[in-house]
Design a protein around this motif. Structure first.
Motif, short mmCIF file in Angstrom:
data_model
loop_
_atom_site.label_atom_id
_atom_site.label_comp_id
_atom_site.label_asym_id
_atom_site.label_seq_id
_atom_site.Cartn_x
_atom_site.Cartn_y
_atom_site.Cartn_z
N ALA A 1 -15.18 -21.38 15.99
CA ALA A 1 -13.82 -21.82 15.68
C ALA A 1 -13.97 -22.82 14.54
O ALA A 1 -14.26 -23.99 14.76
N GLY A 2 -13.84 -22.33 13.33
CA GLY A 2 -14.17 -23.16 12.18
C GLY A 2 -15.67 -23.37 12.14
O GLY A 2 -16.44 -22.42 12.12
N ASP A 3 -16.10 -24.64 12.16
CA ASP A 3 -17.53 -24.93 12.19
C ASP A 3 -18.00 -25.35 13.58
O ASP A 3 -19.06 -25.95 13.74
N ALA A 4 -17.21 -25.05 14.60
CA ALA A 4 -17.54 -25.43 15.97
C ALA A 4 -17.51 -24.21 16.88
O ALA A 4 -17.18 -23.10 16.44
N LEU A 5 -17.86 -24.41 18.15
CA LEU A 5 -17.78 -23.35 19.13
C LEU A 5 -16.34 -23.10 19.54
O LEU A 5 -15.51 -24.01 19.49
N PRO A 6 -16.02 -21.89 20.02
CA PRO A 6 -14.69 -21.65 20.58
C PRO A 6 -14.44 -22.55 21.78
O PRO A 6 -15.37 -22.96 22.49
N THR A 7 -13.19 -22.85 22.04
CA THR A 7 -12.83 -23.78 23.12
C THR A 7 -13.36 -23.32 24.47
O THR A 7 -13.88 -24.12 25.25
N ASN A 8 -13.26 -22.04 24.77
CA ASN A 8 -13.72 -21.56 26.07
C ASN A 8 -15.22 -21.74 26.25
O ASN A 8 -15.71 -22.04 27.35
N GLU A 9 -15.99 -21.63 25.16
CA GLU A 9 -17.43 -21.83 25.26
C GLU A 9 -17.78 -23.31 25.43
O GLU A 9 -18.73 -23.66 26.13
N VAL A 10 -17.01 -24.18 24.77
CA VAL A 10 -17.22 -25.62 24.94
C VAL A 10 -16.96 -26.02 26.39
O VAL A 10 -17.73 -26.78 27.00
N LEU A 11 -15.89 -25.50 26.97
CA LEU A 11 -15.56 -25.81 28.36
C LEU A 11 -16.62 -25.25 29.31
O LEU A 11 -16.99 -25.90 30.29
#
Length: 261
Positions: A28-38
């Motif tokens: 997600a941009g330069d980060a992980l998708p929200t579901n993967e972060v959670l």
């Protein structure tokens, strides 16, 4: 979530069936998708709980007792969990063994020590069933098994004290392994032939990653352990000179050769 790059399922899905590692998570941009972060935060919370929450020793003792196994208890020299985590040396020795019997050396072929280690959750989920499989396999190979010892706030080295006290030819410490972000309920087995205080880690054999259905099964762990115990008796020692060459035989037992490196 808007802006997240979808994971290429056709490419990554087959690979995920072969590993529990986190691969092909997308961006997600330069980060992980929200579901993967959670999901990562959730896995981290589970791992922390596995380290810090106490085991249900009463339930484990009841389960072992229902299988006709005698259960003894020891506590390490670590007063509580905080001290246990700060002082690994205290977890390797018992507070006292005066309440345990002191039979002649060689009274028991094998003594099993169940330790909470760094994952009480692993013992709660697998300890009783794994112990039952170990006892069955060892008995099937003609080996006597002494009382099962539950060791609280303990590390592998405590088995040397317990095995020596109980007159065991071999001691097996079944301990909760350090949890990771994909597995928080894994058990490890550490075999020491002729246990005595001061044994080095190089004098032990380890079977790790016991946590069915994704890890080693109880039956396979029991088969490999029995082979190592027999191999250690043949070789006269456990550790780096003893190799695991366990093979299943028609009788359902395991046979082992003590192979020199």
């Amino acid at each position: 979530m808007s802006g997240e790059t979808p994971v290429a399922g056709d490419f990554w899905s087959p690979l995920r069936t072969a590993t529990r590692s986190r691969i092909g998570l997308g961006r997600a941009g330069d980060a992980l998708p929200t579901n993967e972060v959670l999901a990562l935060r959730g896995a981290h919370a589970v791992a922390r709980d596995a380290v810090h929450l106490p085991w249900d020793a009463e339930a484990i003792e009841a389960g072992l007792g229902a299988r006709g196994l005698e259960v003894l208890h020891v506590h390490s020299a670590a007063a509580d969990r905080a001290e246990y985590l700060r002082r690994p040396d205290l977890g390797r020795r018992p507070e006292t063994l005066e309440h345990l019997p002191a039979p002649e050396a060689g009274t028991h072929d094998v003594v099993l020590v169940l330790a909470d280690g760094l994952s009480a959750r692993a013992q709660d989920q697998h300890g009783v069933a794994l112990t039952a499989a170990l006892v069955d396999a060892l008995h099937g190979a003609g080996l006597s098994v002494g009382p099962v010892v539950l060791a609280d706030q303990a590390r592998v080295g405590i088995g040397d004290h317990v095995g020596q006290r109980l007159g065991a030819t071999a001691v097996v410490v079944v301990i909760g392994e350090r949890p990771g972000l994909s597995v928080a309920d894994s058990l490890g087995l550490y075999l020491t032939h002729h246990p005595r205080v001061g044994r080095r880690d190089s004098e032990r054999n380890c079977i790790s990653n016991v946590h069915p259905p994704d890890g080693l099964t109880y039956e396979r762990a029991a088969q490999v352990l029995t082979a190592l115990v027999l191999g250690a008796r043949q070789l006269g020692e456990s550790g780096v000179r003893l190799k695991d060459v366990a093979e299943a035989v028609d009788s359902g037992q395991a046979e082992a050769d003590a192979a020199l490196l």
